[in-house]
Design an enzyme around this catalytic site. Structure first.
Site, mmCIF file in Angstrom:
data_model
loop_
_atom_site.group_PDB
_atom_site.id
_atom_site.type_symbol
_atom_site.label_atom_id
_atom_site.label_comp_id
_atom_site.label_asym_id
_atom_site.label_seq_id
_atom_site.Cartn_x
_atom_site.Cartn_y
_atom_site.Cartn_z
ATOM 1 N N HIS A 50 0.825 -1.208 0.000
ATOM 2 C CA HIS A 50 0.000 0.000 0.000
ATOM 3 C C HIS A 50 0.863 1.264 0.000
ATOM 4 O O HIS A 50 0.393 2.337 0.366
ATOM 5 C CB HIS A 50 -0.917 0.009 1.227
ATOM 6 C CG HIS A 50 -1.714 -1.246 1.390
ATOM 7 N ND1 HIS A 50 -2.607 -1.673 0.434
ATOM 8 C CD2 HIS A 50 -1.743 -2.185 2.366
ATOM 9 C CE1 HIS A 50 -3.154 -2.825 0.830
ATOM 10 N NE2 HIS A 50 -2.646 -3.156 1.993
ATOM 11 N N HIS A 77 -7.132 -4.674 -0.831
ATOM 12 C CA HIS A 77 -6.465 -5.927 -1.207
ATOM 13 C C HIS A 77 -7.199 -6.580 -2.367
ATOM 14 O O HIS A 77 -7.005 -7.764 -2.638
ATOM 15 C CB HIS A 77 -6.418 -6.894 -0.030
ATOM 16 C CG HIS A 77 -5.959 -6.282 1.237
ATOM 17 N ND1 HIS A 77 -6.828 -5.744 2.163
ATOM 18 C CD2 HIS A 77 -4.722 -6.087 1.726
ATOM 19 C CE1 HIS A 77 -6.125 -5.250 3.178
ATOM 20 N NE2 HIS A 77 -4.856 -5.447 2.940
#
Lengths: 361, 361
Positions: A85, A247
């Site tokens: 991320h 995700h």
């Protein structure tokens, strides 16, 4: 002590990860800049250390802190979560924001040992605020870390970030997922900690920022982890995932791709409908790229987002456009808005000096 | 007055671009955040203006300048080129760097009228330096703009950026292509202009930075323009393009994908072999993502690049890792190194406040 991965599709690298030969043929079939899938985190931390001498990167214990020692009396902010991320979280370590970040393997929660090591390294005696995105593994491991820290005489508090309005529960989450509001919490509470506020006040501000924030995301493509080498889900050539998680968790529905103006309206309306009604209160807005979206497309989208927010009566006090809370190479974007009071805006404007956010210094 | 596009595959939008209905179905089959392919530049400028009140965005005349008026006696820096390489160039407009940028359509040179309008807007009387990447269309149009500016009594000088060592001539270029060194030229010459140096001195520094810089790039995937909706070239699933250009121009060869450490060695060795031999002189280094590469991969690669540079005896004085000179959604990376003298490093360190580069202020 190793907690469950937040994404079962990506097993933890295991203790032998760093012993793997870097040039094994099977590790290079995925078209990514990696040596082996098992060494991505270690190798990325090595690069982060080389690029940022203002950070202290503990590669063995897997946390990233400011290079300068903790300042006496300052509450420390520690965050963490699965890797993939970036720049979240390590890119937000520095004066005015985080004191330390604990990266897990890709899409996998960091473990309590990392969090404890980070908290011990940055606690000045004034206590530590854990900033925790709401994923089951992260929540469980930060809770264990808080217990361990307590045993070591470190006072902690935690804030759970749960801003994603897409779904109530998700693949790895009970309740709403935590996404872009993490940046707002880390920036605003980080600035308050820098002013010398105590742990209760910093934690309270962090919770208020989370409560005032809502996010929603659209994926144009799935992301590919180095371990799998394949997109995490199938998305037909003309379809998008509306309400996707960071995700690649499923969202609300699949739709045909639509023009930017319509997608902007979808993002804005979903977020604004869920925001607390506060007609006179302005918003801090993040239009975030998921990693694979060109900046020119984010600007196209922001032009439409900005116009739609105005139509909806939301005044944009501050905005940020770019890749801040990503999902590896996913093409897509998320919108986060925070109904900010004057104090939050002042703290947002306060100086920050991190790899990914930098102003006023 | 409209110059030839630098990429014939992407015709200029034409005068009717803004009149197209934004929701036409055929424009939305490409999975991108766009309204129509014809309106990408206008829509992106609209978003840029909304996101950056510190910039003055002239959407009609297609240039981006600082919001504050020109400072008397300061040489102005104006750059420009095809869009699709963001944040280059508009993201580098601000104190310490560019005074204005002229974006063309995607992968298409801006036209002389834009450049003239920008130069007229930012000239304080001390003259304008045009920073020109070496692509045929850009070179021709900036030359025409210089002639037109001269007719209007604006003194100009030009620096041609040609740092890419991959090939001697290319699809849209005679001589070496201009890539990552553009950032170094704009930052270092921009800082010198901010100090009050005259046009000859600023142009001389810009040329010295270009001469001291070399770049080389690897593509893992091709990029897709909004107009074509298809990757610009075919690259088998296990192959990479070594020496690719920023519009996807062919490089030196195709190769099988290899581990990051080997690709880093390839980048470093190619660049260092072509750099002027100056054993004691340190380097400013940019490891640049092409737009679709996750930041975590850039850090993995930078760890290896940094180690290889040390092996080759090159000391890294300053470094920058991120997406700065992109090719839409291309996955890939380029390495740029500049053999910098002390003066260049001082100017690199000088304050800069732009959307994409910001420090010291």
């Amino acid at each position: 002590m190793v907690g469950p991965p937040t994404d079962p599709a990506v097993p933890p690298a295991g203790a032998g990860g760093t012993a793997a030969a870097p040039f094994e043929q099977e590790a290079t079939t995925v078209k990514k800049f990696v040596n082996t899938a098992d060494t991505v985190l270690r190798d990325a931390l090595t690069g982060l250390a080389a690029a940022h001498p203002e950070l202290s990167v503990d590669i063995e214990r897997r946390f990233v802190a400011r290079a300068e020692p903790p300042r006496s009396g300052k509450v420390a902010l520690v965050s963490g979560g699965g890797s993939g991320h970036e720049p979240l979280h390590a890119g937000f370590v520095g004066p005015g924001m985080l004191d330390a970040a604990c990266p897990g393997e890709i899409f996998t929660s960091p473990v309590p040992d990392q969090m404890l090591a980070a908290a011990s390294a940055v606690d000045s005696g004034a206590g530590v605020l854990f900033v925790v995105k709401n994923y089951t593994g992260d929540v469980m491991n930060f809770e264990m870390a808080a217990d361990l820290a307590g045993d070591d005489g470190i006072e902690t508090a935690s804030v759970l970030v749960d801003d994603d309005v897409a779904v109530e529960d998700s693949t790895f989450t009970a309740g709403r997922r935590g996404t872009g509001a993490t940046l707002f919490v880390e920036k605003i509470a980080g600035a308050l900690a820098e002013e010398g506020a105590d742990l209760a006040a910093v934690a309270d501000m962090a919770r208020r920022v989370d409560e005032a924030s809502r996010s929603f995301a659209i994926a144009l493509t799935a992301c590919t982890t180095p371990a799998s080498g394949k997109p995490g889900f199938d998305l037909p050539e003309d379809e998008i995932e509306v309400g996707v998680g960071i995700h690649g968790e499923p969202g609300r529905r699949r739709e045909k791709v639509r023009p930017a103006a319509e997608l902007a309206a979808l993002l804005v309306d979903t977020v604004v409908d869920d925001l607390a009604s506060a007609p006179d209160q302005p918003a801090i807005v993040l239009l975030n790229g998921m990693g694979g979206t060109p900046l020119i497309e984010l600007y196209v989208l922001f032009g439409e987002v900005s116009a739609r927010l105005e139509q909806r009566g939301v005044r944009v006090a501050r905005s940020l456009v770019g890749n801040y809370v990503t999902s590896l190479d996913m093409a897509g974007a998320s919108l986060t808005a925070c109904r900010a009071d004057d104090r939050m805006i002042d703290l947002w404007d306060a100086p920050v000096r991190t790899p990914a956010l930098r102003w006023g210094v």
